[in-house]
Design an enzyme around this catalytic site. Structure first.
Site, PDB file in Angstrom:
ATOM      1  N   GLN A  90     -38.975  -6.858  38.871  1.00 30.70           N
ATOM      2  CA  GLN A  90     -40.169  -6.952  39.731  1.00 30.70           C
ATOM      3  C   GLN A  90     -40.539  -8.373  40.116  1.00 30.70           C
ATOM      4  O   GLN A  90     -40.804  -8.654  41.284  1.00 30.70           O
ATOM      5  CB  GLN A  90     -41.339  -6.449  38.898  1.00 30.70           C
ATOM      6  CG  GLN A  90     -41.580  -5.013  38.850  1.00 30.70           C
ATOM      7  CD  GLN A  90     -43.086  -4.883  38.803  1.00 30.70           C
ATOM      8  OE1 GLN A  90     -43.716  -4.801  39.852  1.00 30.70           O
ATOM      9  NE2 GLN A  90     -43.659  -4.953  37.611  1.00 30.70           N
ATOM     10  N   ILE A  91     -40.617  -9.257  39.122  1.00 30.28           N
ATOM     11  CA  ILE A  91     -41.049 -10.623  39.447  1.00 30.28           C
ATOM     12  C   ILE A  91     -39.977 -11.288  40.299  1.00 30.28           C
ATOM     13  O   ILE A  91     -40.272 -11.990  41.266  1.00 30.28           O
ATOM     14  CB  ILE A  91     -41.338 -11.445  38.167  1.00 30.28           C
ATOM     15  CG1 ILE A  91     -42.491 -10.809  37.386  1.00 30.28           C
ATOM     16  CG2 ILE A  91     -41.692 -12.890  38.508  1.00 30.28           C
ATOM     17  CD1 ILE A  91     -42.802 -11.481  36.064  1.00 30.28           C
ATOM     18  N   GLY A 149     -34.998 -10.100  30.280  1.00 32.11           N
ATOM     19  CA  GLY A 149     -35.188  -9.784  28.872  1.00 32.11           C
ATOM     20  C   GLY A 149     -35.668  -8.366  28.727  1.00 32.11           C
ATOM     21  O   GLY A 149     -35.816  -7.645  29.712  1.00 32.11           O
ATOM     22  N   ARG A 159     -55.443 -17.252  36.478  1.00 33.71           N
ATOM     23  CA  ARG A 159     -56.421 -16.176  36.296  1.00 33.71           C
ATOM     24  C   ARG A 159     -57.760 -16.749  35.836  1.00 33.71           C
ATOM     25  O   ARG A 159     -58.830 -16.286  36.256  1.00 33.71           O
ATOM     26  CB  ARG A 159     -55.905 -15.181  35.246  1.00 33.71           C
ATOM     27  CG  ARG A 159     -54.797 -14.288  35.761  1.00 33.71           C
ATOM     28  CD  ARG A 159     -54.105 -13.586  34.605  1.00 33.71           C
ATOM     29  NE  ARG A 159     -53.218 -12.530  35.069  1.00 33.71           N
ATOM     30  CZ  ARG A 159     -52.335 -11.910  34.294  1.00 33.71           C
ATOM     31  NH1 ARG A 159     -52.234 -12.233  33.014  1.00 33.71           N
ATOM     32  NH2 ARG A 159     -51.571 -10.968  34.787  1.00 33.71           N
ATOM     33  N   GLN A 176     -27.916 -17.064  26.075  1.00 30.54           N
ATOM     34  CA  GLN A 176     -28.153 -17.748  27.356  1.00 30.54           C
ATOM     35  C   GLN A 176     -28.341 -19.249  27.149  1.00 30.54           C
ATOM     36  O   GLN A 176     -27.980 -20.047  28.015  1.00 30.54           O
ATOM     37  CB  GLN A 176     -29.311 -17.076  28.103  1.00 30.54           C
ATOM     38  CG  GLN A 176     -28.913 -15.624  28.445  1.00 30.54           C
ATOM     39  CD  GLN A 176     -29.868 -14.880  29.354  1.00 30.54           C
ATOM     40  OE1 GLN A 176     -30.980 -15.343  29.611  1.00 30.54           O
ATOM     41  NE2 GLN A 176     -29.443 -13.728  29.831  1.00 30.54           N
ATOM     42  N   HIS A 205     -48.752 -17.247  24.846  1.00 29.00           N
ATOM     43  CA  HIS A 205     -48.987 -16.183  25.824  1.00 29.00           C
ATOM     44  C   HIS A 205     -48.872 -14.855  25.071  1.00 29.00           C
ATOM     45  O   HIS A 205     -47.820 -14.247  25.019  1.00 29.00           O
ATOM     46  CB  HIS A 205     -47.954 -16.275  26.952  1.00 29.00           C
ATOM     47  CG  HIS A 205     -48.077 -15.172  27.947  1.00 29.00           C
ATOM     48  ND1 HIS A 205     -49.113 -15.091  28.847  1.00 29.00           N
ATOM     49  CD2 HIS A 205     -47.308 -14.093  28.189  1.00 29.00           C
ATOM     50  CE1 HIS A 205     -48.971 -14.015  29.594  1.00 29.00           C
ATOM     51  NE2 HIS A 205     -47.882 -13.385  29.209  1.00 29.00           N
ATOM     52  N   ASP A 209     -51.894 -17.262  33.378  1.00 28.56           N
ATOM     53  CA  ASP A 209     -53.189 -17.175  32.682  1.00 28.56           C
ATOM     54  C   ASP A 209     -54.127 -18.292  33.155  1.00 28.56           C
ATOM     55  O   ASP A 209     -55.332 -18.079  33.306  1.00 28.56           O
ATOM     56  CB  ASP A 209     -52.983 -17.271  31.166  1.00 28.56           C
ATOM     57  CG  ASP A 209     -52.167 -16.100  30.636  1.00 28.56           C
ATOM     58  OD1 ASP A 209     -52.348 -14.980  31.126  1.00 28.56           O
ATOM     59  OD2 ASP A 209     -51.332 -16.318  29.731  1.00 28.56           O
TER      60      ASP A 209
HETATM   61  P1  NAI Z   1     -38.709  -6.174  34.929  1.00 27.20           P
HETATM   62  O1  NAI Z   1     -38.456  -5.255  33.788  1.00 27.20           O
HETATM   63  O2  NAI Z   1     -39.053  -5.612  36.277  1.00 27.20           O
HETATM   64  O3  NAI Z   1     -37.437  -7.134  35.121  1.00 27.20           O
HETATM   65  C1  NAI Z   1     -36.729  -7.674  34.063  1.00 27.20           C
HETATM   66  C2  NAI Z   1     -35.283  -7.744  34.491  1.00 27.20           C
HETATM   67  O4  NAI Z   1     -34.540  -8.421  33.474  1.00 27.20           O
HETATM   68  C3  NAI Z   1     -34.623  -6.378  34.686  1.00 27.20           C
HETATM   69  O5  NAI Z   1     -34.020  -6.313  35.981  1.00 27.20           O
HETATM   70  C4  NAI Z   1     -33.582  -6.334  33.572  1.00 27.20           C
HETATM   71  O6  NAI Z   1     -32.422  -5.610  33.930  1.00 27.20           O
HETATM   72  C5  NAI Z   1     -33.287  -7.814  33.404  1.00 27.20           C
HETATM   73  N1  NAI Z   1     -32.624  -8.145  32.146  1.00 27.20           N
HETATM   74  C6  NAI Z   1     -32.740  -7.556  30.918  1.00 27.20           C
HETATM   75  N2  NAI Z   1     -31.944  -8.143  30.023  1.00 27.20           N
HETATM   76  C7  NAI Z   1     -31.305  -9.145  30.677  1.00 27.20           C
HETATM   77  C8  NAI Z   1     -30.345 -10.091  30.288  1.00 27.20           C
HETATM   78  N3  NAI Z   1     -29.866 -10.127  29.041  1.00 27.20           N
HETATM   79  N4  NAI Z   1     -29.893 -10.977  31.215  1.00 27.20           N
HETATM   80  C9  NAI Z   1     -30.347 -10.933  32.483  1.00 27.20           C
HETATM   81  N5  NAI Z   1     -31.259 -10.036  32.916  1.00 27.20           N
HETATM   82  C10 NAI Z   1     -31.737  -9.156  32.018  1.00 27.20           C
HETATM   83  O7  NAI Z   1     -39.849  -7.165  34.426  1.00 27.20           O
HETATM   84  P2  NAI Z   1     -40.775  -8.144  35.288  1.00 27.20           P
HETATM   85  O8  NAI Z   1     -42.050  -7.456  35.614  1.00 27.20           O
HETATM   86  O9  NAI Z   1     -39.990  -8.748  36.388  1.00 27.20           O
HETATM   87  O10 NAI Z   1     -41.122  -9.242  34.195  1.00 27.20           O
HETATM   88  C11 NAI Z   1     -40.124 -10.109  33.696  1.00 27.20           C
HETATM   89  C12 NAI Z   1     -40.546 -10.677  32.363  1.00 27.20           C
HETATM   90  O11 NAI Z   1     -41.641 -11.565  32.523  1.00 27.20           O
HETATM   91  C13 NAI Z   1     -41.005  -9.635  31.343  1.00 27.20           C
HETATM   92  O12 NAI Z   1     -40.497 -10.011  30.079  1.00 27.20           O
HETATM   93  C14 NAI Z   1     -42.519  -9.783  31.346  1.00 27.20           C
HETATM   94  O13 NAI Z   1     -43.079  -9.385  30.119  1.00 27.20           O
HETATM   95  C15 NAI Z   1     -42.642 -11.270  31.553  1.00 27.20           C
HETATM   96  N6  NAI Z   1     -43.922 -11.738  32.083  1.00 27.20           N
HETATM   97  C16 NAI Z   1     -44.426 -12.908  31.582  1.00 27.20           C
HETATM   98  C17 NAI Z   1     -45.573 -13.463  32.090  1.00 27.20           C
HETATM   99  C18 NAI Z   1     -46.104 -14.744  31.534  1.00 27.20           C
HETATM  100  O14 NAI Z   1     -47.212 -15.105  31.924  1.00 27.20           O
HETATM  101  N7  NAI Z   1     -45.401 -15.471  30.680  1.00 27.20           N
HETATM  102  C19 NAI Z   1     -46.301 -12.814  33.182  1.00 27.20           C
HETATM  103  C20 NAI Z   1     -45.677 -11.614  33.659  1.00 27.20           C
HETATM  104  C21 NAI Z   1     -44.525 -11.115  33.121  1.00 27.20           C
END
Ligand code: NAI
Length: 330
Positions: free
Chosen positions: A15-16, A89, A161, A111, A186, A158
């Site tokens: 998503q991101i 992840g 926000r 990685q 976080h 954050d």
């Molecule tokens: P998402 O689940 O839509 O995307 C994560 C992607 O990572 C998926 O496409 C998945 O296949 C891929 N992935 C999994 N294992 C992998 C690996 N070993 N190597 C490469 N790719 C891999 O999640 P989204 O919404 O895009 O969020 C991404 C991450 O960011 C999540 O862990 C979420 O919790 C975190 N996050 C952190 C924030 C912060 O403020 N620090 C804010 C928002 C999200």
């Protein structure tokens, strides 16, 4: 013309990633005069999705975009990388970091080695995937030849926000609010602090504490609104927030590389040098200013008891996460 920079985005089929990639290709992260080559990595089950994302990047006809490599091979993805944005992840299911650590330590260790061996030796890294601080710590420990100041974690979402909460409360433009702080981790305990924040009132700045009549709000709802914002968005959107996170990633990297405006600091997860009594070596979010690609922790802020207690609790939480991460390695 500037030489292109190579930017790795892991978890790029998620998503991101979907929100972030066009922002980078349009120059929102590195500026409108900086060409980029994108390396987009995801895992095998998402290889087809990743191909589709690459097609859309090509169809964007972005003048700054000088190449796209879409791959499920970590080594190919890390080759010659100047900037690495780690979104990949195991997703967070509950608001609990401990559960996630086990699942992510192995990924971040592997990685880290790939980056260490194949990325540019001065590669700048931003870890977003949760538990972001501890994933970044693992990455730092297993990529010892990458300078430790080059490994950071995202607390800017954050931070943004928190700026928005103040702006809504005081009914001022968000761009006129500055210098909130996200301390520490976080996690569900994340602590936005507005004690040192200020608002531009046209003829200089006024402190948020002076402007907010209800001091109590700053130590209660302000904090919980920021802490719960992610869940509030999930309820409304039935999906977690994505473009606000992507935009925060661009803010983090842009300010780090191009510098923070004079008199303004931002929050970044960086390795602790012992500032404010925080254990050295943890990846802890501090207020920082940046200049010429280097961050430095803002020094000399007067910390009151309420802040101290929160800062120490977040330090303890990160020490605990570090322990769990290490226990899963052996
Ligand atoms: P998402 O689940 O839509 O995307 C994560 C992607 O990572 C998926 O496409 C998945 O296949 C891929 N992935 C999994 N294992 C992998 C690996 N070993 N190597 C490469 N790719 C891999 O999640 P989204 O919404 O895009 O969020 C991404 C991450 O960011 C999540 O862990 C979420 O919790 C975190 N996050 C952190 C924030 C912060 O403020 N620090 C804010 C928002 C999200």
């Amino acid at each position: 013309e500037k030489d292109p920079l190579t930017v790795l985005v892991t978890g790029a089929a998620g998503q991101i990633g979907y929100a972030l990639l066009p922002m980078i290709a349009r120059g929102a992260m590195l500026g409108p005069d900086q060409p980029v080559i994108l390396h987009v990595l995801d895992i095998e089950p998402n290889a087809e999705t990743l191909k589709g994302v690459k097609m859309e990047l090509m169809d964007g006809a972005f003048p700054l975009l000088r190449g796209v490599i879409a791959t499920t091979d970590v080594i190919e993805a890390c080759k010659g990388v100047d900037i690495a944005i780690m979104l990949g992840g195991f997703p967070r299911r509950k608001d609990d970091n401990i559960d996630l650590i086990f699942k992510n330590v192995g990924i971040y260790k592997a990685q880290a080695s790939a980056l260490e061996q194949h990325a540019d030796s001065n590669c700048k890294v931003l870890v977003v995937a949760n538990p972001a601080n501890t994933n970044a710590l693992i990455l730092k420990e297993f990529a010892p030849s990458i300078p430790e100041e080059n490994i950071t974690s995202l607390s800017r979402l954050d931070h943004n926000r928190a700026l928005n909460q103040i702006s809504e409360n005081l009914n001022v433009h968000v761009g006129d609010v500055k210098n909130v702080i996200i301390w520490g981790n976080h996690s569900s305990k994340r602590y936005p602090d507005a004690n040192h924040a200020a608002v531009n009132i046209g003829v200089g700045h006024k402190s948020v504490k002076e402007l907010i009549a209800d001091d109590h709000w700053l130590n209660t709802d302000f904090i919980s609104n920021v802490q719960n914002r992610g869940q509030t968005i999930v309820k409304a959107r039935r999906l977690s927030g994505a473009f606000s996170a992507a935009s925060a990633v661009c803010d983090h990297m842009r300010d780090w590389i191009l510098g923070t405006p004079k008199g303004t600091w931002v929050s970044m997860g960086v390795y602790s040098d012992g500032s404010y009594g925080i254990q050295p070596g943890l990846i802890y979010s501090f207020p920082v200013t940046c200049e010429k690609g280097e961050w430095s922790i803002v020094q000399g802020l007067k910390i009151d008891e309420f802040e101290r207690e929160k800062m120490d609790a977040l330090e303890r939480e990160l020490i605990e996460e570090k322990k769990v991460a290490y226990s899963s390695l052996h």
